[in-house]
Design an enzyme around this catalytic site. Sequence first.
Site, PDB file in Angstrom:
ATOM      1  N   CYS A 127      -3.797  -1.513  -0.503  1.00 53.95           N
ATOM      2  CA  CYS A 127      -2.302  -0.963   0.301  1.00 53.95           C
ATOM      3  C   CYS A 127      -2.247  -1.164   1.639  1.00 53.95           C
ATOM      4  CB  CYS A 127      -2.315   0.521   0.077  1.00 53.95           C
ATOM      5  SG  CYS A 127      -0.831   1.277   0.552  1.00 53.95           S
ATOM      6  N   ASP A 188       6.709  -5.497  -6.718  1.00 51.05           N
ATOM      7  CA  ASP A 188       6.131  -4.954  -5.621  1.00 51.05           C
ATOM      8  C   ASP A 188       6.833  -5.905  -4.410  1.00 51.05           C
ATOM      9  OD1 ASP A 188       5.074  -4.256  -3.128  1.00 51.05           O
ATOM     10  OD2 ASP A 188       2.892  -3.833  -3.763  1.00 51.05           O
ATOM     11  N   HIS A 220       3.287  -1.839  -6.496  1.00 55.31           N
ATOM     12  CA  HIS A 220       2.821  -1.768  -6.110  1.00 55.31           C
ATOM     13  C   HIS A 220       1.709  -0.391  -6.501  1.00 55.31           C
ATOM     14  CE1 HIS A 220       1.520  -1.826  -2.118  1.00 55.31           C
ATOM     15  NE2 HIS A 220       1.355  -0.119  -1.540  1.00 55.31           N
TER      16      HIS A 220
END
Lengths: 254, 89
Positions: A127, A188, A220
């Site tokens: 992330c 994502d 994600h």
Amino acid sequence: MVKTDMYEGMLAETVMIPGHQGDYINAYFARPLGAGPFPGMVVIHHMPGWDEWYREATRKFAYHGYAALSPNLYFRAGHGTPEDVAVKVRAEGGVADDQAVGDMGGALAYLQALPYVNGKIGVFGTCSGGRHAYLAACRLPGFTAVIDCWGGHVVMAPEELSPKRPVAPLDYTANLSCPLLGLFGAEDQHPSPEQVARHEEELQKHGKTYEFYMYPDAGHGFFYYHRPNYRQEQAVDGWQKIFAFLDQHLGSPA
Amino acid sequence: MCTMIAEQIKLEGSGKSAAGWFSLRQAYVSYDHPFHAPLEHALNIDFVNEAQGLGARVSVELDAAAARSLAETILSVLAQAEAGGHLPQ
């Protein structure tokens, strides 16, 4: 590789390390017991904070033979539960890139100074941590390998730049100093497959060594078993690819 | 990935956390990763009192439709209260 008839031990604890501009920050350090020498890993937490998942990931690297150090990039926001601290940082729009790079540089230097670390040190993040890991590998000399898991905002439009994030990580690609492994989900949007393709184009332009994997049916954060985006098959394969990549570039741990 | 879309406001009010009621002084409004809602991104509102520490917090995480519905409902209720002369002048 741990075998059933071998001795195995691990030390995991919080330590203080000098970070950006010499500020002391805390870090979670997990390492195999023994004289080593061990390769090292700097483990960069995600936006939800310096949390339990990141402690588990740090111990996972140690289990696989790495001296793994996870700096608390949110140290300056204060202390409380990881979630309380992350809420504060989220409200502040995250941490500044320069500060994060300084803290990661501190973590790198801490590992480099240890007598039982062999000098080969990778950096991993997911992330925002994936983006930070890429920034570190571009802006700091000394890393041997970098793993970016679904780091968004590597490719940034001019209007997305800000005082905290004044330069898109993509624009540092010419300075990438080590091989890169990237793991992404095809569903994502942060980063989108198109942004990943743009990143790949830039890596090719500069002749960089990289491996990118785009997992179908994954969005994600597909490693996070406590979130609905968890994808078991893709996560297992992703971890296998991570350790194969590290084995190739950092050498087999003791 | 985190959107980094966040704003902060100052306010006065009270909130009830697991530790009981406390005075609110700030609210953080973001559209970013939630901690609990099963969404990649949510409209998050954190009512806090920074002077009482990071744990002085009441939070909600809403999907976009719920957040819009809430915002419209708040404005509607305030309009009714104003029309009825219930708001302080």
